[in-house]
Design a protein around this motif. Structure first.
Motif, short mmCIF file in Angstrom:
data_model
loop_
_atom_site.label_atom_id
_atom_site.label_comp_id
_atom_site.label_asym_id
_atom_site.label_seq_id
_atom_site.Cartn_x
_atom_site.Cartn_y
_atom_site.Cartn_z
N ILE A 1 -4.42 31.53 -36.10
CA ILE A 1 -3.17 31.79 -35.38
C ILE A 1 -2.91 30.69 -34.36
N THR B 1 -2.05 38.60 -41.22
CA THR B 1 -1.68 37.49 -40.34
C THR B 1 -0.85 36.45 -41.08
N TYR C 1 -2.37 37.84 -31.77
CA TYR C 1 -1.19 36.98 -31.80
C TYR C 1 -0.53 36.91 -30.43
N ASP D 1 2.55 37.65 -40.99
CA ASP D 1 3.10 37.49 -39.64
C ASP D 1 3.60 36.08 -39.41
#
Length: 227
Positions: free
Chosen positions: A163, A198, A133, A201
């Motif tokens: 991402i 993820t 990230y 996130d």
């Protein structure tokens, strides 16, 4: 009394089993989502990888814990150098962890690629790529990258592409050549868990990069364009 304890224990086991099944289904769903959104943009033949002004090379340790050369590092460096020779990328952004003066992934990448005759002016080092990230957020916000080719192992690319998409980057994935590696299953299992994390996130707790800094645009002209 014993019957009451058995009932409580049975209920707890059923609850735990249900929670475990739910977690497993969420893990499968998260991975299916990430893979479904990204698999079509991963190329496994280096000469066929899409041309891009920047190749983002993700850092990893040069050495394994046993003191042997890390095959994943070697594969990424070999692929990056070849992509430059094939003119699939103009510039390499080498992003990795530089946690101490004794552990410096970007510097190790630069030295390895320089030994493979990649010119210094074709490489930029990012010393704060502490995670996938962070590497991609910094590529956008610090180095001004808009379009790039992501260079790493095939099992890592789905998460990296996902991402990048969330960050608004225009990217394709170029997988390093795959070779039999001991303990690969552990990395792949960890990656399955990382894909699920993820999603949290990006969409739940709103992760931010550990460190950004001032804008430092890369010295490249997007391929196919003129200034």
């Amino acid at each position: 009394m014993r019957r009451w304890m058995i009932t409580i224990l049975r209920g707890s086991l059923i609850t735990l089993a249900g929670a475990g099944l739910l977690a497993f289904l969420l893990l499968l769903g998260a991975n299916a989502w990430v893979l479904g959104k990204t698999q079509a943009r991963i190329e496994h033949e280096l000469p066929l990888c899409a041309a891009a002004p920047v190749g983002i090379v993700f850092g990893t340790s040069h050495w394994t814990r046993s003191g042997r050369p890390n095959p994943h590092f070697e594969a990424r460096m070999s692929a990056a150098a070849r992509l430059v020779r094939l003119q699939r990328v103009e510039h390499l952004l080498l992003s990795g962890d530089n946690r101490t003066r004794f552990y410096n992934e970007p510097q190790a990448m630069w030295q390895n690629l320089n030994a493979r005759h990649v010119p210094s002016e074709a490489m930029t080092l990012d010393f704060a790529g502490f995670s996938t990230y962070d590497t991609l957020a910094r590529a956008r916000d610090v180095f001004g990258v808009e379009r790039a080719l992501l260079v790493t192992q095939g099992w890592h690319l789905p998460r990296a592409l996902f991402i990048a998409d969330a960050l608004g980057l225009e990217v394709q994935g170029c997988a390093t050549p795959a070779e039999p590696v001991a303990g690969l299953w552990r990395l792949q299992l960890r990656e399955w868990l990382a894909r699920a994390r993820t999603l949290g996130d990006l969409y739940v707790w709103g992760r931010e990069p550990y460190f950004l800094g001032p804008l430092e645009p890369l010295p490249v002209t997007p391929l196919g364009r003129e200034e």
